[in-house]
Design a protein around this motif. Structure first.
Motif, PDB file in Angstrom:
ATOM      1  N   GLY A   1     -37.265   1.375 -43.647  1.00  0.00           N
ATOM      2  CA  GLY A   1     -36.548   2.287 -44.264  1.00  0.00           C
ATOM      3  C   GLY A   1     -36.483   3.612 -43.524  1.00  0.00           C
ATOM      4  N   ILE A   2     -35.969   4.811 -44.184  1.00  0.00           N
ATOM      5  CA  ILE A   2     -36.018   5.954 -43.434  1.00  0.00           C
ATOM      6  C   ILE A   2     -37.533   6.260 -43.131  1.00  0.00           C
ATOM      7  CG2 ILE A   2     -36.294   7.475 -45.497  1.00  0.00           C
ATOM      8  CD1 ILE A   2     -34.356   9.503 -44.368  1.00  0.00           C
ATOM      9  N   ALA A   3     -38.476   6.035 -43.733  1.00  0.00           N
ATOM     10  CA  ALA A   3     -39.871   6.584 -43.267  1.00  0.00           C
ATOM     11  C   ALA A   3     -40.149   5.708 -42.136  1.00  0.00           C
ATOM     12  CB  ALA A   3     -40.717   6.552 -44.535  1.00  0.00           C
ATOM     13  N   GLY A   4     -40.252   4.498 -42.253  1.00  0.00           N
ATOM     14  CA  GLY A   4     -40.696   3.480 -41.207  1.00  0.00           C
ATOM     15  C   GLY A   4     -39.992   3.754 -39.837  1.00  0.00           C
ATOM     16  N   LEU A   5     -38.620   3.877 -40.040  1.00  0.00           N
ATOM     17  CA  LEU A   5     -37.738   3.824 -38.742  1.00  0.00           C
ATOM     18  C   LEU A   5     -37.955   5.527 -38.146  1.00  0.00           C
ATOM     19  CD1 LEU A   5     -34.396   2.440 -40.118  1.00  0.00           C
ATOM     20  CD2 LEU A   5     -35.984   1.619 -38.134  1.00  0.00           C
ATOM     21  N   THR A   6     -38.285   6.522 -38.998  1.00  0.00           N
ATOM     22  CA  THR A   6     -38.596   7.636 -38.430  1.00  0.00           C
ATOM     23  C   THR A   6     -39.936   7.865 -37.470  1.00  0.00           C
ATOM     24  OG1 THR A   6     -37.163   8.709 -40.118  1.00  0.00           O
ATOM     25  CG2 THR A   6     -38.801  10.250 -38.935  1.00  0.00           C
ATOM     26  N   ALA A   7     -40.909   7.268 -38.188  1.00  0.00           N
ATOM     27  CA  ALA A   7     -42.283   7.000 -37.653  1.00  0.00           C
ATOM     28  C   ALA A   7     -42.192   6.297 -36.564  1.00  0.00           C
ATOM     29  CB  ALA A   7     -43.247   6.391 -38.664  1.00  0.00           C
ATOM     30  N   ALA A   8     -41.417   5.019 -36.416  1.00  0.00           N
ATOM     31  CA  ALA A   8     -41.482   4.248 -35.290  1.00  0.00           C
ATOM     32  C   ALA A   8     -40.842   5.024 -34.147  1.00  0.00           C
ATOM     33  CB  ALA A   8     -40.968   3.045 -35.475  1.00  0.00           C
ATOM     34  N   LEU A   9     -39.834   5.456 -34.387  1.00  0.00           N
ATOM     35  CA  LEU A   9     -38.792   6.422 -33.281  1.00  0.00           C
ATOM     36  C   LEU A   9     -39.719   7.378 -32.610  1.00  0.00           C
ATOM     37  CD1 LEU A   9     -35.422   6.166 -34.813  1.00  0.00           C
ATOM     38  CD2 LEU A   9     -35.979   4.796 -32.733  1.00  0.00           C
ATOM     39  N   ARG A  10     -40.416   8.029 -33.402  1.00  0.00           N
ATOM     40  CA  ARG A  10     -41.264   9.280 -33.027  1.00  0.00           C
ATOM     41  C   ARG A  10     -42.351   8.910 -32.277  1.00  0.00           C
ATOM     42  NH1 ARG A  10     -40.018  14.901 -32.808  1.00  0.00           N
ATOM     43  NH2 ARG A  10     -42.235  15.857 -32.877  1.00  0.00           N
TER      44      ARG A  10
ATOM     45  N   GLY B   1     -57.847   5.532 -40.215  1.00  0.00           N
ATOM     46  CA  GLY B   1     -56.733   4.438 -39.481  1.00  0.00           C
ATOM     47  C   GLY B   1     -55.654   4.182 -40.607  1.00  0.00           C
ATOM     48  N   LEU B   2     -55.686   4.470 -41.669  1.00  0.00           N
ATOM     49  CA  LEU B   2     -54.520   4.108 -42.287  1.00  0.00           C
ATOM     50  C   LEU B   2     -53.857   5.383 -42.878  1.00  0.00           C
ATOM     51  CD1 LEU B   2     -52.767   1.841 -43.978  1.00  0.00           C
ATOM     52  CD2 LEU B   2     -54.645   2.195 -45.900  1.00  0.00           C
ATOM     53  N   TYR B   3     -52.408   5.309 -42.559  1.00  0.00           N
ATOM     54  CA  TYR B   3     -51.523   6.208 -43.020  1.00  0.00           C
ATOM     55  C   TYR B   3     -50.365   5.524 -44.070  1.00  0.00           C
ATOM     56  CZ  TYR B   3     -53.158   9.166 -39.180  1.00  0.00           C
ATOM     57  OH  TYR B   3     -53.709   9.944 -38.185  1.00  0.00           O
ATOM     58  N   ALA B   4     -49.577   6.449 -44.714  1.00  0.00           N
ATOM     59  CA  ALA B   4     -48.700   5.935 -45.670  1.00  0.00           C
ATOM     60  C   ALA B   4     -47.655   6.978 -45.765  1.00  0.00           C
ATOM     61  CB  ALA B   4     -49.396   5.596 -47.110  1.00  0.00           C
ATOM     62  N   VAL B   5     -46.380   6.458 -45.706  1.00  0.00           N
ATOM     63  CA  VAL B   5     -45.163   7.484 -45.830  1.00  0.00           C
ATOM     64  C   VAL B   5     -44.052   6.833 -46.590  1.00  0.00           C
ATOM     65  CG1 VAL B   5     -45.470   8.619 -43.592  1.00  0.00           C
ATOM     66  CG2 VAL B   5     -44.474   6.593 -43.769  1.00  0.00           C
ATOM     67  N   GLY B   6     -43.191   7.663 -47.253  1.00  0.00           N
ATOM     68  CA  GLY B   6     -42.164   7.129 -47.965  1.00  0.00           C
ATOM     69  C   GLY B   6     -42.712   6.674 -49.477  1.00  0.00           C
TER      70      GLY B   6
ATOM     71  N   LEU C   1     -35.429  10.674 -49.903  1.00  0.00           N
ATOM     72  CA  LEU C   1     -34.980  10.355 -48.453  1.00  0.00           C
ATOM     73  C   LEU C   1     -35.884  11.533 -47.838  1.00  0.00           C
ATOM     74  CD1 LEU C   1     -31.347   9.213 -48.867  1.00  0.00           C
ATOM     75  CD2 LEU C   1     -33.343   7.858 -48.313  1.00  0.00           C
ATOM     76  N   LEU C   2     -35.782  12.938 -48.345  1.00  0.00           N
ATOM     77  CA  LEU C   2     -36.187  13.980 -47.446  1.00  0.00           C
ATOM     78  C   LEU C   2     -37.904  13.573 -47.307  1.00  0.00           C
ATOM     79  CD1 LEU C   2     -35.616  16.775 -46.534  1.00  0.00           C
ATOM     80  CD2 LEU C   2     -36.125  17.705 -48.706  1.00  0.00           C
ATOM     81  N   GLU C   3     -38.554  13.601 -48.238  1.00  0.00           N
ATOM     82  CA  GLU C   3     -39.885  13.206 -48.383  1.00  0.00           C
ATOM     83  C   GLU C   3     -40.336  12.004 -47.202  1.00  0.00           C
ATOM     84  OE1 GLU C   3     -43.890  11.641 -51.106  1.00  0.00           O
ATOM     85  OE2 GLU C   3     -41.919  10.696 -50.925  1.00  0.00           O
ATOM     86  N   GLY C   4     -39.397  10.997 -47.126  1.00  0.00           N
ATOM     87  CA  GLY C   4     -39.819   9.929 -46.095  1.00  0.00           C
ATOM     88  C   GLY C   4     -39.555  10.605 -44.542  1.00  0.00           C
ATOM     89  N   LEU C   5     -38.364  11.433 -44.701  1.00  0.00           N
ATOM     90  CA  LEU C   5     -38.024  11.991 -43.160  1.00  0.00           C
ATOM     91  C   LEU C   5     -39.125  13.084 -42.794  1.00  0.00           C
ATOM     92  CD1 LEU C   5     -35.544  11.880 -41.577  1.00  0.00           C
ATOM     93  CD2 LEU C   5     -34.774  13.831 -42.576  1.00  0.00           C
ATOM     94  N   VAL C   6     -39.615  13.963 -43.752  1.00  0.00           N
ATOM     95  CA  VAL C   6     -40.489  14.909 -43.508  1.00  0.00           C
ATOM     96  C   VAL C   6     -42.005  14.463 -43.020  1.00  0.00           C
ATOM     97  CG1 VAL C   6     -41.708  16.762 -44.454  1.00  0.00           C
ATOM     98  CG2 VAL C   6     -39.217  16.832 -44.684  1.00  0.00           C
ATOM     99  N   PHE C   7     -42.597  13.521 -43.953  1.00  0.00           N
ATOM    100  CA  PHE C   7     -43.790  12.991 -43.787  1.00  0.00           C
ATOM    101  C   PHE C   7     -43.965  12.111 -42.480  1.00  0.00           C
ATOM    102  CE2 PHE C   7     -44.032  15.611 -47.762  1.00  0.00           C
ATOM    103  CZ  PHE C   7     -45.273  16.436 -47.631  1.00  0.00           C
ATOM    104  N   ALA C   8     -42.859  11.361 -42.365  1.00  0.00           N
ATOM    105  CA  ALA C   8     -43.098  10.185 -41.421  1.00  0.00           C
ATOM    106  C   ALA C   8     -43.267  10.879 -40.059  1.00  0.00           C
ATOM    107  CB  ALA C   8     -41.976   9.383 -41.616  1.00  0.00           C
TER     108      ALA C   8
END
Length: 565
Positions: A31-40, A390-395, A413-420
């Protein structure tokens, strides 16, 4: 009377890993959080691996209609957005987390636009902003009228597709993460640092079956728990996999009793199950009204914001009105907004309703509350770090403290974006400086669990009757007793058809999440936000605290209360 302690297995019953892969960081969810984190992470660590349960664009983000909230109008401010968020959260938000959300949010939304997300604009080229429930200003940016999530997902997936051949990133689609791998326990018997995941891949590709991915960090972005309930706006994949896996690995979870039931979900009859069509809050934001089955508008007498009151207020008012009129739904009336406006502003909703022979422009739309969002999850700090190294969580799977007892509309959606982004930057920095290293996984102690897939319907009924929209001590105790009687080693039970496979793994996760949710709802003896107890119907100042839970070394569920912030 003291309740019997709740015990849950620390791992799923599954075959051993038939293959192994390695990465510096593993991101679970697209989702928005996972994709944002992976791309970053892609350009900041040597290797990132993204695991998603379906196709890349199949997460909950796609279904988000209303929009993304941020103080983008010069007449608005982060301070005003903060105030509205804290008000909706019913005094149990973490103010520091909300401060991060509202101050960093506008820049993150502008970055989405720069990445190619096509938001709706006015004649002057500026973003079109609208208002939703609980907001005191027009600050909701939207795309395609009511297809914001789909457009954001499209833009992010396009960015990922453009780098598919990059050796620094790998994507595994159609893969269910089973458990988090943990290192050797400490002297207290608690699991060690998270060091990867086990997963089961279904479908085409070079990898299939159960495998293991080793990683210095795991970022959970698995979404919500909607399929715990018989009716939800969440997609079928939302079976609480990330929350359950984190709990089994020893992570602390919090605010899990706060479940948001969206007030206006299309009602198609009592027997309808699965993912239901959401009638966005934005429809009420544009002026649609709620009427009972006798044609009476009832929200103005309930709250000063009427139909735009916080979601828990509207949902509870609808439930009470349904009880008073002996009906199982109410109506949403948008007819006065006009045919041209409705078709332009809400094309997706209009098409979905027409498929059910309902015309938004001429008909009353039958609606009722259904599960929509989980405000609780894996407890994290402001960098996305959980209580387990070692464990993170977003979204949605995370509990940053932003939402408190009730999520403000379009803040998810904003939370996923910012914290990812924050989590990805922290992982990258710690990988670079040696703060995160690869540990050797070991099998966690205790018997593994497997619940038969045939138990899912029963689980969903128990969730509805226990930790549903309106709760009570009696209903929660009955649900807890029934949950404890469901066999959790079904693959070893004579006469039961069950085997370690996707349906059983998902059902086991649902069982553990429902058990956790029921226990937390029973402990909080008040009503606040998305948690309503008819036997404790008012807010109790003594409960202006957050309820956190975790499994101890023996698998016993333990809880503690902590001050807000």
């Amino acid at each position: 009377m003291d309740r019997e302690p709740v015990r849950l297995a620390r791992r799923l019953a599954a075959p051993g890993a038939g293959w192994t892969a390695e990465a510096d960081a593993v991101v679970v969810g697209s989702g928005i959080a996972g994709l944002t984190a992976a791309l970053r992470l892609r350009t900041r660590v040597p290797k990132v691996l993204l695991v998603t349960k379906g196709a890349l664009a199949s997460g909950s983000t796609v279904w988000a209609q209303g929009g993304i909230a941020a103080a983008l109008d010069p007449a608005d401010s982060p301070a005003a957005h903060l105030t509205d968020t804290l008000t909706a959260g019913a005094e149990v938000c973490d103010p520091a987390a909300v401060e991060v959300l509202v101050t960093e949010g506008p820049a993150r939304v502008r970055e989405l636009v720069a990445l190619g997300a096509d938001f709706d604009t006015g004649a002057d080229g500026a973003l079109s902003l609208t208002r939703e429930g609980g907001h005191g200003a027009d600050r909701i940016a939207h795309a395609g009228g009511d297809a914001t999530g789909a457009e954001i997902s499209r833009a992010l997936v396009a960015q990922l597709d453009a780098v598919r051949e990059d050796p620094g990133i790998e994507v595994i689609e159609h893969a269910l993460v089973l458990d988090l791998l943990t290192a050797a326990p400490g002297p207290d018997g608690e699991p060690g640092p998270v060091c990867g995941v086990t997963l089961h891949v279904i479908g085409e590709g070079t990898r299939d079956g159960v495998g293991a991915v080793l990683g210095k960090a795991v970022v959970l972005a698995t979404g919500g728990i909607g399929q715990v309930y018989p009716s939800s706006t969440n997609p079928a994949q939302a079976t609480g996999d990330g929350l359950a896996a984190a709990l089994r690995a020893g992570a602390e979870v919090g605010d899990v009793e706060f479940v948001q039931f969206h007030p206006t979900v299309l009602w198609l009859g009592a027997g309808v199950k699965g993912q239901l069509a959401l009638i966005s809050e934005a429809v009420r934001g544009e002026g649609a009204m709620l009427l009972d089955t006798e044609g009476v508008r009832f929200m103005p007498e309930v709250h000063p914001l009427a139909e735009l009151a916080p979601r828990d207020v509207v949902a509870h008012a609808i439930v009470r009105r349904m009880a008073a009129t002996g009906s199982d739904h109410v109506y949403l009336d948008a007819r006065h907004l006009g045919v041209e406006f409705l078709r332009r502003r809400f094309p997706t909703i209009g098409e979905r309703l027409l498929a059910e022979s309902i015309d938004l422009t001429t008909d009353l739309v039958p609606v009722a509350p259904a599960q929509h969002y989980h405000s609780g999850g894996v407890v994290t700090d402001l960098l996305g770090r959980s209580s387990v190294e070692g464990l993170y969580a977003v979204g949605e799977v995370a509990c940053t403290g932003v939402h408190g007892a009730n999520r403000l509309a379009s803040n998810s959606l904003l939370e996923g974006l910012v914290f990812a982004r924050r989590a990805a930057d922290d992982v990258a920095a710690r990988v670079a400086d040696g703060g995160l290293v690869q540990h050797e996984p070991v099998e966690r102690a205790g018997e593994p669990a497997l619940v038969a897939a045939t138990a899912r319907t029963r689980l969903q009924r128990l969730a509805q009757r226990g930790p549903g929209v309106i709760r009570s001590a009696e209903g929660l105790a009955s649900a807890a007793t029934a949950l404890a009687r469901i066999p959790v080693r079904a693959h070893e039970q004579p006469g039961v058809v069950a085997a370690p496979q996707t349906a059983e793994w998902e059902t086991t996760n649902l069982h553990q999440v429902t058990t956790l949710l029921t226990a937390a709802a029973a402990e909080r003896t008040e009503s606040r936000g998305g948690h309503f107890r008819e036997d404790h119907p008012v807010r109790d100042p003594a409960w202006r605290e957050r309820l956190l839970a975790r499994l101890d070394a023996d698998g016993r569920l333990t809880t503690r209360r902590v001050p807000v912030g």
